[in-house]
Motif scaffolding. Structure first.
Motif: not given
Length: 668
Positions: A373-374, A476-477, A449-453, A403-404
């Motif tokens: 994802f992205d 992966i930040i 690229s960014n995960v929320s709870n 996405g990307f």
């Protein structure tokens, strides 16, 4: 796979029947010469240097191409074997030029070493040697193709691991050549590894050419912090100058490879460096001593407190790349003691897994489906991308991306560009949701690229992303240092309070991003003069990672230590020592350690798991101005070769960026 018993030189061994003869010999510490064989590459059987004798066979056997069987009794040191190896070397040297004195491979050349041990004491070739035109591989790899012995290691690496199918073999017999089918460049983020693979001097490092001999160099083992995996590297130094950087084998991280970014950016450690503390007065910088710089900073802080009529310091912190554990710990502690209103110790992540890599690299091939994802894994973690490619090509792992859409060097299926795509997949309204559900996938693999709870909870409910024997969630930040920044729980609060921001003191810690600063006073602490250098009021010079012994934590929460390879540049100091000295000026001396040994004990008291256990450390978050932080970090992906303060000041990286960009060779 089953163990079989067979004999080597009349000694009996028990070996896995899937191994080849040369692997069985090497595993039992029996040396077999070879040129084309490499553990990470497919079998070629080109050089015929690894010949061994089986009494049941008439001719010698190529040990790299034959598997072990229980009926074998092979010999590696008979007269027949020695004569065969001598004959092979005679053929290999027939067209090889005698330019060892001017060859950069001299002293490390496999052909030199094996000719000395297995070769003849005289030559019998009196014809003209053939000549082959050198190839232009770009600014990193130098080619002298007359020396090539056609082991095809470079061809197999580029095709199988790097995923760049541009190298190949043309012609037959004396007209056989290795090169590009059409005029091309070696455009790969891992291209420098063919230099290590080449057993002769046909492929050498262009920046290293004619600069040093191996026996003149002193080697240090350290890590690559330009990569989130923190690959293990070896730094070769002559005097006070880094001459080259090579990979160090670590099967759990980088295997035998490193990226071109760390391999060739070593020239930046002596360019655009900050030497002394500086203070800007009337648009000019004046040089200060460390004591004078601290006195000036303390007076600014006191004046800021008086002007705001508050009991706390309106201090904003901006953290950049390549920050070690000691620095973040001391920076956080000093900021808390000064009472910054922008600092919050509330943790915004309940799960450490939400901002780290959790699937170990050797386990990637066990997944049955992968979704990205992205994120552009090829630029951010090229060695992780190599493992994914192997899983896709060798084990048939289906890979999807949303996405990307990067320039992937393996087959992926693109799901779409919609910003709501990830939400619809996680909610179960997208057609692809059933493919990753518990019904169809037992070991799904996700890269975010960014995960929320909330994302983590939804995934764990309808997929097998987290089970007793599988952990397939990976974040992966963009900033390689983000996992460590998460580790010490410092978070921005009151970030929208403009009345405080306008009168705040900004502290830029090795941050080279363009920041819209409205503060009355700003400080830049870093090792290179970058974009923010002329925009700040004070500059404090610090050391780069190659100049200090410091602890770094990679995306797998694995802590490693860098080695001090070079001395400090001029009056630069380690970052944590600067904050400790500042704390002394503000009267907080008792709260800070005085040596690196004390620093390790301090950090271990915060969380013993960080240093002394392989378990995940405590949940951490550290990023001032969170929204600005992540949005600007994503914009860094516009160039692989120039992405941070170190690579921006490298002439070699600048040359790569301009050369490959002008010919449309990039990884975006």
């Amino acid at each position: 796979m089953k163990p079989v018993q067979f004999k080597i030189n009349d000694f009996q061994y028990t070996i896995n029947n899937k191994l080849t003869l040369i692997q069985a010999c090497l595993k039992n510490k029996i040396d077999v010469p070879r040129f084309c064989f490499h553990e990470k590459l497919s079998i070629a059987g080109n050089c015929r240097m690894c010949l061994v004798e089986d009494l049941k066979q008439v001719k010698p056997l190529a040990s790299c191409a034959i598997n072990v069987s229980s009926s074998m009794n092979i010999y590696t040191n008979t007269v027949k074997v020695k004569k065969a190896r001598e004959s092979v070397l005679e053929f290999l040297l027939a067209n090889h030029p005698l330019d060892c004195p001017i060859c950069d491979q001299g002293g490390e050349c496999d052909l030199q070493d094996q000719s000395l041990v297995f070769g003849s004491d005289r030559g019998r070739f009196y014809e003209f040697k053939r000549a082959v035109e050198d190839k232009d591989c770009g600014p990193l790899i130098k080619t002298i193709m007359n020396r090539c012995i056609h082991c095809t290691r470079c061809v197999r690496f580029s095709n199988e691991l790097a995923g760049v199918n541009i190298l190949g073999v043309t012609g037959r017999g004396s007209k056989m050549e290795i090169g590009f089918y059409i005029e091309n460049l070696m455009s790969s983020e891992l291209s420098g590894n063919v230099i290590d693979l080449c057993p002769v001097g046909a492929l050498t490092s262009k920046p290293f050419a004619f600069t040093a001999r191996p026996w003149e160099l002193k080697s240090y083992n350290t890590i690559d912090i330009l990569d989130g995996l923190h690959s293990n590297i070896r730094v070769d130094v002559r005097g006070t100058k880094i001459m080259r950087i090579l990979p160090r084998v670590n099967q759990n991280l980088n295997e035998d490879w490193i990226s071109d970014k760390i391999r060739f950016s070593y020239d930046s450690f002596r360019r655009q460096r900050l030497y002394d503390p500086l203070l800007q007065l009337r648009q000019q910088f004046i040089r200060l001593s460390w004591k004078a710089a601290f006195v000036a900073f303390k007076s600014v802080v006191i004046n800021s407190l008086k002007s705001n009529n508050t009991s706390f310091l309106p201090l904003r912190g901006f953290v950049g790349n390549h920050i070690d554990m000691e620095t973040i710990y001391t920076f956080k502690k000093l900021t808390l003691l000064l009472g910054s209103p922008f600092l919050s110790t509330k943790n915004f992540f309940d799960f450490t897994a939400a901002y780290s890599l959790n699937t170990e690299l050797p386990n990637l091939s066990k997944a049955d489906i992968c979704v990205i994802f992205d994120t552009n894994i090829r630029i951010q973690l090229p060695l992780l991308n190599v493992r994914l490619r192997q899983s896709s090509v060798k084990f048939g792992l289906p890979i999807y991306t949303s996405g990307f859409y990067s320039n992937f060097n393996y087959y992926v299926k693109h799901l779409g560009f919609s910003t709501f795509l990830k939400v619809s997949i996680l909610e179960g309204t997208h057609w692809f949701s059933s493919n990753i559900s518990t019904k169809f996938s037992q070991r799904p693999l996700f890269f975010f690229s960014n995960v929320s709870n909330s994302d983590l909870l939804i995934l764990s409910n309808f997929t097998n992303v987290i089970t007793n024997d599988w952990f397939g969630l990976n974040s992966i930040i963009p900033n390689q240092n983000d996992y460590l920044l998460h580790t010490f729980i410092v978070h921005s609060k009151n970030g929208k309070n403009q009345s405080l921001i306008n009168n705040s003191v900004d502290y830029l810690l090795n941050d080279d991003r363009s920041i819209d600063s409205k503060s009355s006073f700003s400080v830049y602490q870093g090792h290179h003069g970058d974009a923010n250098f002329n925009l700040v009021n004070m500059v404090l010079p610090s050391t780069a990672f190659i100049e200090k012994n410091a602890l770094y934590c990679n995306l797998y929460s694995f802590v490693q230590k860098t080695k001090k390879v070079l001395f400090n540049v001029a009056n630069s100091r380690d970052d944590w020592k600067i904050f400790t000295a500042l704390a002394h000026f503000f009267g907080f001396a008792k709260s800070f350690p005085h040596s690196s040994v004390d620093m390790v004990s301090y950090i271990s008291k915060v969380s013993p798991n960080v240093l002394f256990s392989s378990n995940k450390p405590f949940s951490v978050f550290f990023a001032f101005e969170e929204i600005k932080y992540f949005s600007q970090a994503k914009s860094r992906l516009n160039s692989f070769y120039i992405s941070d303060s170190i690579t921006k000041n490298s002439k070699i990286m600048s040359l790569c960026s301009s050369r490959f960009k002008s010919l449309s060779y990039n990884f975006l």
